[in-house]
Each structure stands twice: as structure tokens, then as C-alpha cells.
Design an enzyme around this catalytic site. Sequence first.
Site, short mmCIF file in Angstrom:
data_model
loop_
_atom_site.label_atom_id
_atom_site.label_comp_id
_atom_site.label_asym_id
_atom_site.label_seq_id
_atom_site.Cartn_x
_atom_site.Cartn_y
_atom_site.Cartn_z
N ASP A 11 -2.16 -4.97 5.17
CA ASP A 11 -0.57 -5.04 5.42
C ASP A 11 -0.14 -4.12 5.73
O ASP A 11 -0.85 -2.84 5.80
CB ASP A 11 -0.50 -5.30 3.83
N ASP A 13 3.79 -3.10 5.31
CA ASP A 13 4.82 -2.28 4.75
C ASP A 13 4.57 -1.83 3.22
O ASP A 13 3.90 -3.04 2.59
CB ASP A 13 6.04 -3.20 4.77
#
Length: 154
Positions: A11, A13
Site C-alpha cells: 500500500d 498511503d
Amino acid sequence: MVVLKKALFIDRDGTIIKDIPYSADAGRIEIYHDAVDLMKRYSGEGYLIVIITNQSGINRGYFTVQELKIFNDVLIHYLQNMGVHIDAVYFCPHTPEENCRCRKPETGMVTAAATDLNIDIKNSVMAGDREDMDGGLAERLGMRFILMKHEQSE
Ligand SMILES: [Mg+2]
């Protein structure tokens, strides 16, 4: 014969960088060193490094695909300078209401990457800061999940 590769899906953020909601301002990038270390370790073991990121800010009208790509290019450049090579980035531009097949925890970004890059999903790994989104995706595909918690994460 196609030889399948393993990947570290990660991922963006709240995992690689500090999560600033709906920001496409590359001037505000703050990179987490534990994510850098994780990516270096997996890369050293031969895994591809693939960023998998929900970016509903696009279809919410906060930034354009082009602005997102510029942001990602700056991030990739910073990471390269820290010794991390990113093999690919997949993003979902949709809002939850669009019910797409790619927004995490849906699996479309990972299955697309697996097709494009010949990845063995079952022997790959997902890392992220959200158990519901990133962990949920990993569970659906039978991948190991690494939870990356930072102060800014929910
Ligand atoms: Mg996140």
C-alpha cells in the site's frame, strides 16, 4: 514456459508514506523507513515490488490521473535514491459508490498485476496499514499479510 515471480504488494498511503488525505502534493511526501527496509529485504530475496493504492481522490475530483502519476514518479525517484526499485504501481480511481472490482479490499489491482507481470499470487505478500482494506484483500487471495502501523494510521 512462464516462470512465475513472487511479489511484495504494498500500500502507499499510511504505509510507504505519511497519509495526507486526498493530497497529490509531492512536496509533502514523508517516507517511512520501516517500509523502505521491508521493500529492500523482499527485493533482495527476488520479489517484485508493486504498489497497490486506492486513489478515490481522482473520481472525487480532488486531483487528476496525471497529477497522481507525477506524484508517484516523484515518490519512485525518492525511493530509488534510497535503494528501492519499484517494479509497478497500480491505482484504483473509483469511489466506493462505483462498486468497481479494483478498490481494495477488492482484488482487481493484484490480479491485473499478476497477469501483467507473471506473479504467483499465493506465494506473494501484501503489506499495508489497514486490516480492512489491505488485510481484506490479502485474505481474499490467500496471501500473507504484513500490518504496517504508523502513528498517522487509523
Ligand atoms: Mg493505507
